[in-house]
Design a protein around this motif. Structure first.
Motif, PDB file in Angstrom:
ATOM      1  N   ARG A   1       0.852  -1.179   0.000  1.00 34.05           N
ATOM      2  CA  ARG A   1       0.000   0.000   0.000  1.00 34.05           C
ATOM      3  C   ARG A   1       0.892   1.235   0.000  1.00 34.05           C
ATOM      4  N   GLN A   2       0.561   2.138  -0.884  1.00 35.18           N
ATOM      5  CA  GLN A   2       1.357   3.356  -1.029  1.00 35.18           C
ATOM      6  C   GLN A   2       0.674   4.515  -0.315  1.00 35.18           C
ATOM      7  N   ALA A  16       4.507   6.429  -8.099  1.00 34.44           N
ATOM      8  CA  ALA A  16       3.839   5.565  -7.120  1.00 34.44           C
ATOM      9  C   ALA A  16       2.968   4.530  -7.835  1.00 34.44           C
ATOM     10  N   TRP A  17       2.316   4.952  -8.907  1.00 30.41           N
ATOM     11  CA  TRP A  17       1.469   4.049  -9.692  1.00 30.41           C
ATOM     12  C   TRP A  17       2.295   2.913 -10.275  1.00 30.41           C
ATOM     13  N   LYS A  19       5.342   1.931  -9.238  1.00 32.96           N
ATOM     14  CA  LYS A  19       5.960   1.145  -8.169  1.00 32.96           C
ATOM     15  C   LYS A  19       4.972   0.130  -7.591  1.00 32.96           C
ATOM     16  N   ALA A  20       3.713   0.514  -7.478  1.00 31.74           N
ATOM     17  CA  ALA A  20       2.699  -0.378  -6.915  1.00 31.74           C
ATOM     18  C   ALA A  20       2.179  -1.385  -7.938  1.00 31.74           C
ATOM     19  N   ASP A  21       2.553  -1.200  -9.202  1.00 31.65           N
ATOM     20  CA  ASP A  21       2.161  -2.098 -10.282  1.00 31.65           C
ATOM     21  C   ASP A  21       0.629  -2.202 -10.387  1.00 31.65           C
ATOM     22  N   ILE A  22      -0.014  -1.054 -10.424  1.00 37.98           N
ATOM     23  CA  ILE A  22      -1.469  -0.962 -10.461  1.00 37.98           C
ATOM     24  C   ILE A  22      -2.042  -1.550 -11.758  1.00 37.98           C
ATOM     25  N   LYS A  25      -2.285  -5.315 -11.448  1.00 41.86           N
ATOM     26  CA  LYS A  25      -3.315  -5.692 -10.483  1.00 41.86           C
ATOM     27  C   LYS A  25      -4.713  -5.464 -11.063  1.00 41.86           C
TER      28      LYS A  25
END
Length: 121
Positions: A1-2, A16-17, A19-22, A25
């Motif tokens: 969670r960012q 951030a998008w 890095k979180a691999d949205i 997902k």
């Protein structure tokens, strides 16, 4: 969670998008899969729909074939047919009068409800 603060810059949000691999997902969710399937179906050509229909028929045939192997149904025995009894009185064909009217006797032709007119001889 960012943790994303309010008022972040576009560059920070993009980092951030990523890095979180949205994207990955999102692609794994059922909602995204349904949307992608709907988009593919909307873009399908007539030939694509035809090939899909043939594939469904083949798959259904294979499933039925395997189900018959697993659950064979016993063959029905044919019942012997009784000997046919022919009664001449019952087999007589009687003629039937289609149209009767007092007015039909007075005119030189008979109207059968607009379909055709039969001329009297």
């Amino acid at each position: 969670r960012q943790a994303i603060n309010r008022g972040q810059t576009k560059k920070a949000l993009a980092a951030a998008w990523k890095k979180a691999d949205i994207e990955k997902k999102w692609a794994e969710t059922s909602w995204a899969k349904k949307r992608a399937a709907r988009a593919r179906k909307a873009m399908a050509t007539d030939f694509d729909r035809f090939t899909a229909m043939i594939a469904k028929k083949k798959r259904a045939f294979q499933i039925k074939k395997e189900m018959r192997k697993m659950n064979p149904t016993p063959k029905k025995q044919a019942k012997p047919k009784p000997a046919a009894v022919v009664d001449k009185k019952q087999s007589t064909i009687f003629g039937c009068l289609l149209y009767t009217s007092d007015a039909a006797d007075d005119t030189p032709c008979v109207d059968l409800g607009g379909r055709r007119i039969i001329n009297k001889k």
